[in-house]
Write a protein that holds these residues in place. Structure first.
Motif: not given
Length: 241
Positions: A17-21, A83-90, A109-116, A134-138
């Motif tokens: 997943l880290h490759n898609h943030i 990354g953990d928040l995206l994994r948790k949501e999935v 790529i997971v859009p920035s707005q989604v992660t934010v 942690d790990g954002f912004p990339r």
């Protein structure tokens, strides 16, 4: 459709997943967010509470995750890993999580707005006002999206500066069963990090917000560089409104 995905397929996708943030194109961003409009929002805390926001940046294997644990334990911050928040949501099997899984399974790529949006939701629901992100912004695109949606810049940006050979050695020896932990993939990840993340580091360095930590030595030795940064932040302060 996505509820029928097997656990092994989902695990394989999540492991990379880290490759898609990273930075999305405008087309990808519109496609993904059409069902979940991202509203710009400022002032997420009452005026009498000054949230303390710290970005924690560093390459894979720089040790930032371990240091985040010590910061949480010592200074009482809320740790938010993009990354953990995206994994948790999935893994929650929500409609929103299914959209994220669909995006990464298609190689988009997971859009920035989604992660934010996920970060904002965690901040709003927390009874804490001190956050380690942690790990954002990339990337610069991530940074701009965060500041636009959250309506605030970080107070401090902590950058764990670690030599490439040390990061490669750490990742390859940690034996966590990750399929992406091999030397070729590591070198690709480091190139991506250098291309996307270092401009963010440089941006905040010019603004005087960057705290560079030499991430070599024992965990405790590195933390002794981190400690003074957060002791200074612990002093009472009021943000200008």
């Amino acid at each position: 459709m996505w509820k029928r995905a097997t656990a092994s397929v989902k695990s394989s996708l999540l492991s990379s997943l880290h490759n898609h943030i990273q930075e999305p194109s405008a087309t990808h961003c519109h496609r993904f967010t059409s069902g979940f409009p991202m509203q710009e929002k400022t002032g997420i805390f009452p005026q009498h509470i000054a949230p303390i926001i710290t970005f924690v940046l560093g390459g894979p294997g720089s040790g930032k995750g371990t240091q985040c644990e010590k910061i949480v334990e010592t200074f009482g911050f809320k740790h938010l890993s993009a990354g953990d928040l995206l994994r948790k949501e999935v893994l929650s099997d929500t409609e929103y999580g299914s959209m994220i899984l669909s995006t990464i399974s298609e190689g988009r790529i997971v859009p920035s707005q989604v992660t934010v949006k996920l970060i904002l939701r965690e901040m709003e629901s927390s009874d804490n006002h001190k956050f380690l992100i942690d790990g954002f912004p990339r990337s610069e695109e991530n940074r701009i999206a965060f500041e636009k949606i959250i309506g605030s810049e970080p107070d401090i940006v902590l950058f764990f500066d670690c030599p490439e050979e040390e990061m490669v050695k750490r990742v390859l020896s940690r034996n966590q069963g990750r399929i992406d932990d091999n030397i070729d993939t590591m070198k690709k990840r480091l190139k991506i990090f250098e291309a996307l993340n270092l401009p963010v580091v440089d941006y905040y360095a010019k603004k005087g917000k960057l705290r560079r930590i030499k991430a070599v030595g024992t965990v405790d030795e590195i933390f002794e560089q981190v400690r003074p940064v957060f002791e200074a932040l612990a002093q009472p302060q009021v943000k200008a409104v």
